[in-house]
Design an enzyme around this catalytic site. Structure first.
Site, mmCIF file in Angstrom:
data_model
loop_
_atom_site.group_PDB
_atom_site.id
_atom_site.type_symbol
_atom_site.label_atom_id
_atom_site.label_comp_id
_atom_site.label_asym_id
_atom_site.label_seq_id
_atom_site.Cartn_x
_atom_site.Cartn_y
_atom_site.Cartn_z
ATOM 1 N N GLN A 283 22.406 7.929 32.302
ATOM 2 C CA GLN A 283 22.331 8.150 33.737
ATOM 3 C C GLN A 283 23.462 9.073 34.180
ATOM 4 O OE1 GLN A 283 24.047 5.828 32.379
ATOM 5 N NE2 GLN A 283 24.749 4.234 33.756
ATOM 6 N N PHE A 284 23.496 9.402 35.414
ATOM 7 C CA PHE A 284 24.512 10.250 36.076
ATOM 8 C C PHE A 284 24.599 11.664 35.540
ATOM 9 C CE2 PHE A 284 26.800 6.118 35.265
ATOM 10 C CZ PHE A 284 26.164 5.467 36.281
ATOM 11 N N THR A 285 25.595 11.867 34.692
ATOM 12 C CA THR A 285 25.956 13.213 34.283
ATOM 13 C C THR A 285 24.780 13.874 33.566
ATOM 14 O OG1 THR A 285 27.906 12.044 33.594
ATOM 15 C CG2 THR A 285 27.907 14.405 33.268
#
Ligand code: ATP
Length: 356
Positions: free
Chosen positions: A280-282
């Site tokens: 997730q995220f980056t």
């Protein structure tokens, strides 16, 4: 200002960390309570100015007709803005179809965001969400990204802090599930699983991954008809998943891992179907059986580049074909409206600015 002729949007898929059916709304729709997480598996949607409205999905069995979410989104955008213009849309589908990962919703969101950029329409995020909600229940979340508590029919959304750092290994069996059929089956048989979304929200806020996993669950799992759920979940848990569950109305099943070695050690032979490893995220990379991993430029290169290098090393060790050097391949990468999208504008897609 230089005129933009073409834009590429990378739009992320989602996983449901929890999905509960809490009732029925007066209009007959199901009242849902969910935690949704955007992941690093992207639809790639290319939009080019045109006088007509055309869609192609190279290599995908999904029909390019008026019921396609991308066409619906383009029509909604042009009607709302009143622009007398068109667009040629090409969708390179990466997200499995009928997986419960909202690939079709990501396509619609990408078209809305891309047209907004292409034609400089400056629609706000709430205008885009209102247009998107009419196309599909998951489109507003696809526009928001990140980690959200999503309620109602998908229209009541609360952005949460990022889910505690973890990895997801997603297994897509070689069959899909129809969302309307899964809900119809739920109406007949109900569910013995009702995840505690309130507890999961608290765990997300407390950065407590064990708590997130303890509260995970999916009320549609028993009635989805996805016959391999239990076997896939058992394989994921045997390989170190803290928990495993189905996403959306299925058929994809995923495990949550806190140890990157565990999730990589799950051999492709341990599970049937297709295996995807995402985070997730980056912006990072996704790794898919039979295809080369894809890597994307990142908003936070100081985090993403070391992760990328490590990921390449692990993939090579495991025998994946890896092409490197994709960082920097994009001329310009922008994050839009704080949304989850990556917008790629190549200088070749720009007309020179007119002299004043
Ligand atoms: P959700 O979690 O939102 O229910 P899903 O992953 O279960 O999503 P999708 O793959 O997004 O389902 O779409 C399911 C159906 O919608 C497909 O069978 C297809 O016929 C139709 N569809 C329309 N437009 C698209 C699109 N752009 N991509 C994929 N499917 C589309």
């Amino acid at each position: 200002m230089a005129k933009l002729n073409r834009v590429t949007v990378l739009a992320p898929a989602k996983l449901n960390l929890a999905l509960d059916v809490v009732g029925t709304l007066p209009n007959g729709y199901h009242d849902l309570d969910m935690t949704m997480q955007a992941i690093t598996l992207y639809e790639k949607v290319v939009l080019a100015r045109s006088s007509g409205l055309n869609l192609s999905l190279p290599g995908s069995p999904v029909a390019a007709n008026d019921s396609n979410t991308a066409i619906k989104a383009a029509i909604a955008f042009f009607r709302y803005t009143g622009l007398l213009a068109g667009v040629d849309i090409t969708i390179y589908k990466n997200v499995p179809v009928r997986a419960g990962m909202a690939g079709g919703s990501a396509d619609a969101a990408a078209v809305l965001v891309g047209l907004n950029a292409l034609y400089g329409a400056h629609l706000s995020m709430s205008e885009l969400c209102a247009l998107g909600a009419k196309i599909g229940a998951d489109v507003p979340f696809a526009l928001m990204g990140g980690t959200c508590r999503v309620q109602g029919v998908g229209d009541v959304m609360k952005a949460l802090p990022p889910c505690p750092d973890c990895w997801f290994t997603v297994v897509m069996p070689d069959y899909g599930v129809s969302t309307p059929e899964a809900f119809a089956a739920y109406d007949k048989v109900g569910s013995s699983t009702h995840p505690d979304c309130e507890a999961q929200e608290k765990a997300v806020r407390a950065e407590d991954l064990a708590g997130v996993c303890a509260a995970a669950g999916n009320a549609l799992e028993e009635c989805s008809g996805a016959k391999d759920n239990e076997a896939i979940k058992a394989a994921l848990c045997e390989h170190g998943a803290l928990t495993a569950l189905m996403t959306g109305s299925g058929a994809a099943v995923f495990g949550i891992f806190d140890d990157e070695n565990d999730k990589i050690n799950l051999s492709l032979d341990d599970v049937g179907g297709e295996l995807l490893i995402v985070s997730q995220f980056t912006l990072y990379g996704n790794c898919r059986k039979g295809r080369r991993p894809e890597f994307l430029s990142a908003a936070r290169p100081e985090i993403a580049i070391p992760m990328y290098e490590k990921f390449v090393a692990i993939c090579r060790e495991k025998g994946y074909h890896v092409e490197t050097g994709e960082f920097g391949a994009y001329m310009e990468v922008e994050s839009l409206n704080d949304g989850p999208f990556t917008l790629i504008v190549d200088s070749a897609d720009l007309d020179a600015p007119k002299k004043q």
